[in-house]
Enzyme design. Structure first.
Site, PDB file in Angstrom:
ATOM      1  N   ASP A 100     -17.961  10.148  18.258  1.00  0.00           N
ATOM      2  CA  ASP A 100     -19.133   9.625  18.947  1.00  0.00           C
ATOM      3  C   ASP A 100     -18.842   9.758  20.441  1.00  0.00           C
ATOM      4  O   ASP A 100     -17.680   9.678  20.857  1.00  0.00           O
ATOM      5  CB  ASP A 100     -19.352   8.161  18.571  1.00  0.00           C
ATOM      6  CG  ASP A 100     -20.559   7.575  19.283  1.00  0.00           C
ATOM      7  OD1 ASP A 100     -21.601   8.247  19.310  1.00  0.00           O
ATOM      8  OD2 ASP A 100     -20.442   6.473  19.828  1.00  0.00           O
ATOM      9  N   CYS A 104      12.591  -1.893  -8.233  1.00  0.00           N
ATOM     10  CA  CYS A 104      11.938  -0.584  -8.249  1.00  0.00           C
ATOM     11  C   CYS A 104      10.468  -0.737  -8.625  1.00  0.00           C
ATOM     12  O   CYS A 104      10.038  -1.797  -9.086  1.00  0.00           O
ATOM     13  CB  CYS A 104      12.633   0.355  -9.238  1.00  0.00           C
ATOM     14  SG  CYS A 104      12.521  -0.239 -10.934  1.00  0.00           S
ATOM     15  N   CYS A 131       9.810  -1.700 -12.260  1.00  0.00           N
ATOM     16  CA  CYS A 131       9.953  -3.133 -12.543  1.00  0.00           C
ATOM     17  C   CYS A 131       8.675  -3.868 -12.150  1.00  0.00           C
ATOM     18  O   CYS A 131       8.228  -4.787 -12.855  1.00  0.00           O
ATOM     19  CB  CYS A 131      11.125  -3.709 -11.755  1.00  0.00           C
ATOM     20  SG  CYS A 131      12.657  -2.819 -11.998  1.00  0.00           S
TER      21      CYS A 131
END
Length: 723
Positions: free
Chosen positions: A412, A23, A26
């Site tokens: 652009d 996780c 951890c």
């Protein structure tokens, strides 16, 4: 620069792969432990990519000791050869059945089943029943208890601390069966969480396998297979039909069609011949190509994409920062609430100690923030992986979220909405007695000798019409500065140039209809060139930077997706800008802009709309890209600059991926919000069950496990978002 950053910049950075993260909490704890090592100045964990960057000196043993709480395995970042082997090993690991990876979980589950059987036969208080539940609890939760108890001793509060306290408390009051179930379901929840993150990471790891690990190379007059690690810049690589290209390079011999979908996301093969660039990981479909290597394996476009994608996974999105900050205070608050639930009713309202301690333990379990912690990373990793596979490089979760909130996009003109290459749009022969093809061959022969930037458009037109001009003899060719060119063909002097040139040449008045025709072409954004002699005008050719076929459709899709304003920014004159802007359907047109003007205009848009993207080539538009909320560069596969400077790079040289990127970003933002809301709401609803005393350990762990599973599955949906 801060002192910490100064120290970090002076230290050598070493990258390591980490196996075993269950996780995000951890990962954060591992990072904290590594930072505390004596030789380490700083460390940064990339949970999404399962990597850690260490600044300073630390041995593998020291790093693994820092991750011993989770039994983490640490290996140095690999070379291309080692990485390919690592991917194979990871693939083998992925193919190991779920039950084999989690055999202790299986044994613990069997012991629970026997425990319930014993409870039915011998009774709940029987010693055999108790021992079976106790054995299941220890086998299934040994790693949980080790970490949880260590955290308690250090006064560190995370989800494992909550679970450990809940399990110990449940055991003290004799709830063996429910405690064993809590341990098993928590272990299953962690296993599913790890499985979900591994699935998301696999979408990135699979990119490493796109390019072959060996190539056929010419050396000393022989053709030999060489590993890509051993191929040098300047080597000649031979690519046969049907083979994937192993390295970036330039074609020196041969002609073929190459499928570049793996890099750019374009499904239509691209023609490749001498001097054309090819990329590692693309497929040679037809002819044999000889390619001169231009980059080492670690510098290829696909290698840079993989590196940048992994770095992107480590960039924390705003929602992740919110979750991390929230979780920091959330866990201690849950501990306090659980203590109050367990103590206040018995002390002040004559409640049963056993009942309310049980309720307090259930609060600890339901308060476990598993679903909340995984809600954002699983979504970000899945979305970035999906985008990379479709030819879009997103530099981090922050840009995904900002793309999802875009209100305006500036484009652009040249090379973005248009192809950036001049092309003949009109060819009108005024004298019908003249053969059109013969006249075009004369025009092309004259333009071939010209240095004018529009000459290439006429030569391309001749090639498309299969008109030869090499045998046309041109004499006394010369350039008329600022006006055009002239040359003698078959005794006749021909002129090609502006209307101004022919107004000076012709003795009679310039034809009004012709002048109107030229004005119309110019208003359409085209450059009109007249071809004639000193006596008459023979033809009019119009050249323009062609609008991309997809531009209009793409802008329509963007408006449908909720983009309020699309603006075209260009240095061209207003006539050309208005003509092209009208064709593609932008909301607004800003012409005759200098680079500084573009930058100022982007700042103005940001103040008006908040979230604004700028789309350009990543080179000429660098200031405007940097000033926008999200800078989007096109043609990332062909330029390192675009890959490095842009926040988002469209690897193909067109805009077709832009609506998909906006769609994916919006879906990501919605899923992250839904995940966080659901994860918090399910906890709140479960906590409300404390009031009537309905909250049980069963309900608590099932709500936590269910929320984690649903959040993970919801995040994984982003891997399947299509164009």
């Amino acid at each position: 620069m801060s002192d910490q950053k100064a120290i970090t910049s002076e230290q050598e950075m070493k990258a390591y792969r980490v196996q075993g993260f269950t996780c995000a909490n951890c990962a954060g704890k591992f990072e904290k432990n590594v930072k505390q090592l004596s030789g380490v100045e700083d460390a940064k964990v990339n949970f999404g990519a399962s990597k850690i960057a260490v600044y300073g000196n630390a041995t593998i043993e020291e790093l693994e000791k820092a991750g011993a709480f989770e039994n983490l395995k640490v290996t140095p970042e690999k070379s291309a050869r080692q990485a390919s082997q690592e991917v194979k090993e990871d693939t083998k690991e992925d193919k190991v059945p779920f039950y084999k990876k989690h055999s202790t979980l299986l044994y613990a589950s069997l012991l629970i089943a026997f425990g319930y059987l014993s409870s039915y036969v011998n009774g709940e208080e029987n010693i055999v029943t108790t021992l079976l539940f106790l054995a299941s609890m220890f086998i299934g939760g040994l790693s949980l208890f080790k970490v949880g108890l260590q955290n308690l001793l250090r006064f560190e509060f995370d989800m494992k601390t909550l679970m450990t306290v809940a399990v110990i408390g449940g055991a003290i009051i004799g709830e063996w069966a429910e405690v064993a179930i809590v341990v098993i379901l928590f272990a299953i929840s962690e296993a599913l969480e790890r499985f979900s993150m591994d699935r998301a990471r696999q979408s990135i790891r699979s990119l490493m396998d796109i390019a072959p690990k060996e190539a056929l190379v010419k050396r000393n007059g022989q053709e030999i297979m060489i590993h890509v690690d051993d191929i040098a810049v300047g080597d000649i690589m031979i690519v046969k039909p049907g083979q994937k290209i192993a390295m970036d390079g330039v074609v020196v011999s041969g002609y073929s069609a190459v499928n570049q979908a793996a890099i750019t996301g374009e499904s239509v093969p691209v023609e490749k011949t001498v001097d054309n660039e090819v990329f590692a990981g693309t497929l040679n479909e037809e002819g044999l190509l000889e390619v001169e290597i231009t980059k080492l394996v670690e510098d290829t476009t696909i290698s840079k994409i993989i590196h940048l994608v992994e770095e992107a996974q480590g960039e924390r999105a705003p929602s992740q920062a919110f979750v991390d900050k929230f979780a920091k205070y959330y866990t201690p608050i849950i501990m306090i609430i659980a203590a109050l639930v367990a103590i206040v009713p018995p002390l002040f309202f004559d409640g049963s100690w056993e009942t309310w301690i049980y309720q307090g333990l259930a609060v600890l379990v339901v308060g476990c923030p598993c679903a909340l912690v995984i809600s954002t990373p699983i979504s970000i990793v899945s979305a970035i992986g999906n985008a990379a596979k479709k030819g879009v490089l997103v530099k981090g979760g922050v840009y995904l979220e900002e793309m999802g909130a875009l209100k305006a996009i500036a484009f652009d003109k040249t090379g973005t909405l248009t192809k950036g290459v001049p092309a003949v749009t009109d060819y009108n022969v005024l004298n019908k007695q003249i053969n059109e093809k013969e006249l075009l061959s004369i025009i092309t022969a004259l333009e071939y000798r010209s240095q004018h930037p529009l000459a290439s458009a006429i030569m391309k037109k001749a090639e498309e019409e299969n008109i030869t001009y090499s045998d046309v003899q041109v004499e006394d060719f010369s350039s008329i500065t600022g006006k055009g060119i002239k040359g003698i063909v078959n005794g006749t002097t021909y002129y090609i140039g502006s209307p101004k040139l022919f107004k000076e040449l012709l003795t009679n008045d310039f034809d009004k209809d012709l002048e109107q025709n030229v004005t119309t072409l110019q208003n359409q954004g085209k450059t009109a060139m007249i071809i004639g002699t000193e006596k008459e005008i023979l033809a009019v050719i119009a050249v323009a930077d062609e609008v991309r076929e997809s531009s209009k459709e793409i802008l329509q899709k963007l408006h449908q997706l909720g983009i309020k304003k699309t603006i075209m920014l260009t240095g061209d004159n207003k006539g050309t800008a208005n003509a092209i802007g009208g064709q593609v359907g932008v909301s607004d047109i800003e012409a005759e802009l200098m680079p500084q003007d573009k930058l100022d205009f982007i700042k103005q848009l940001r103040s008006e709309y908040g979230n604004v993207a700028m789309v350009g080539d990543g080179v000429n538009d660098a200031p405007a890209l940097a000033a926008s909320t999200v800078g989007i560069a096109m043609g990332g596969a062909g330029t390192d600059t675009a890959l490095e400077t842009a926040d988002v790079a469209l690897m193909g040289d067109d805009l077709r991926k832009l609506p998909f990127t906006v769609k994916l970003s919006r879906k990501t933002l919605n899923i992250i919000k839904a995940n966080i809301t659901f994860a918090i709401a399910i906890k709140f609803i479960a906590l409300l069950l404390v009031i009537p005393g309905w909250l049980t350990l069963w309900i608590a762990i099932l709500s936590d496990m269910g929320a984690t599973l649903l959040v993970a599955l919801n995040g994984l949906r982003l891997m399947r978002v299509k164009e």
